[in-house]
Write a protein that holds these residues in place. Structure first.
Motif, PDB file in Angstrom:
ATOM      1  N   ASP A  56       2.379   1.859  -3.436  1.00 55.65           N
ATOM      2  CA  ASP A  56       1.367   2.432  -4.331  1.00 55.65           C
ATOM      3  C   ASP A  56       1.093   3.890  -3.979  1.00 55.65           C
ATOM      4  N   TYR A  73       0.837  -1.200   0.000  1.00 55.62           N
ATOM      5  CA  TYR A  73       0.000   0.000   0.000  1.00 55.62           C
ATOM      6  C   TYR A  73       0.871   1.249   0.000  1.00 55.62           C
ATOM      7  N   GLU A 116     -10.967   4.659  -2.887  1.00 56.14           N
ATOM      8  CA  GLU A 116     -12.050   4.454  -3.864  1.00 56.14           C
ATOM      9  C   GLU A 116     -11.817   3.193  -4.695  1.00 56.14           C
ATOM     10  N   ASN A 117     -10.606   2.952  -5.098  1.00 56.44           N
ATOM     11  CA  ASN A 117     -10.292   1.790  -5.914  1.00 56.44           C
ATOM     12  C   ASN A 117     -10.334   0.493  -5.103  1.00 56.44           C
ATOM     13  N   GLN A 118     -10.057   0.553  -3.827  1.00 57.05           N
ATOM     14  CA  GLN A 118     -10.189  -0.635  -2.994  1.00 57.05           C
ATOM     15  C   GLN A 118     -11.649  -1.031  -2.843  1.00 57.05           C
ATOM     16  N   LYS A 119     -12.541  -0.026  -2.795  1.00 57.20           N
ATOM     17  CA  LYS A 119     -13.972  -0.314  -2.722  1.00 57.20           C
ATOM     18  C   LYS A 119     -14.443  -1.028  -3.985  1.00 57.20           C
ATOM     19  N   LYS A 120     -13.933  -0.589  -5.135  1.00 58.11           N
ATOM     20  CA  LYS A 120     -14.327  -1.188  -6.405  1.00 58.11           C
ATOM     21  C   LYS A 120     -13.848  -2.634  -6.514  1.00 58.11           C
ATOM     22  N   GLU A 121     -12.648  -2.914  -5.975  1.00 63.73           N
ATOM     23  CA  GLU A 121     -12.098  -4.251  -6.049  1.00 63.73           C
ATOM     24  C   GLU A 121     -12.741  -5.185  -5.038  1.00 63.73           C
ATOM     25  N   GLY A 122     -13.131  -4.635  -3.903  1.00 64.67           N
ATOM     26  CA  GLY A 122     -13.643  -5.453  -2.803  1.00 64.67           C
ATOM     27  C   GLY A 122     -15.100  -5.621  -2.903  1.00 64.67           C
TER      28      GLY A 122
END
Length: 88
Positions: free
Chosen positions: A33, A30, A82-88
């Protein structure tokens, strides 16, 4: 030949993350990134010796750079969240 040069924004970002305790708290992937996304939003400023930079730097310019880093860091954290929400 090995040249000792680095991006001063990278140095300042790592100092900020260390001061906030994030280097110890956040997972290594993390953090990598987060640093990459943050640094990609910032200009580059290459330095040769950190000691020389601290001696010659302008206080107002340093404060401006730190402000730019803080803003970019906040955007990066929001982006990753935001991108972790999309992946999870």
């Amino acid at each position: 030949m090995q040249l000792e040069i680095r991006n001063y924004y990278e140095v300042l970002l790592l100092e900020l993350l260390s001061d906030e305790g994030l280097l110890d708290e956040l997972p290594e992937d993390y953090l990598a990134d987060l640093c990459c996304i943050t640094l990609n939003q910032l200009p580059t400023r290459y330095i040769r010796n950190l000691v020389d930079t601290h001696f010659f730097e302008n206080y107002a310019e340093l404060q401006q750079m730190k402000s730019e880093i803080q803003q970019a860091l906040e955007k990066s954290r929001a982006y990753l969240k935001e991108n972790q929400k999309k992946e999870g």
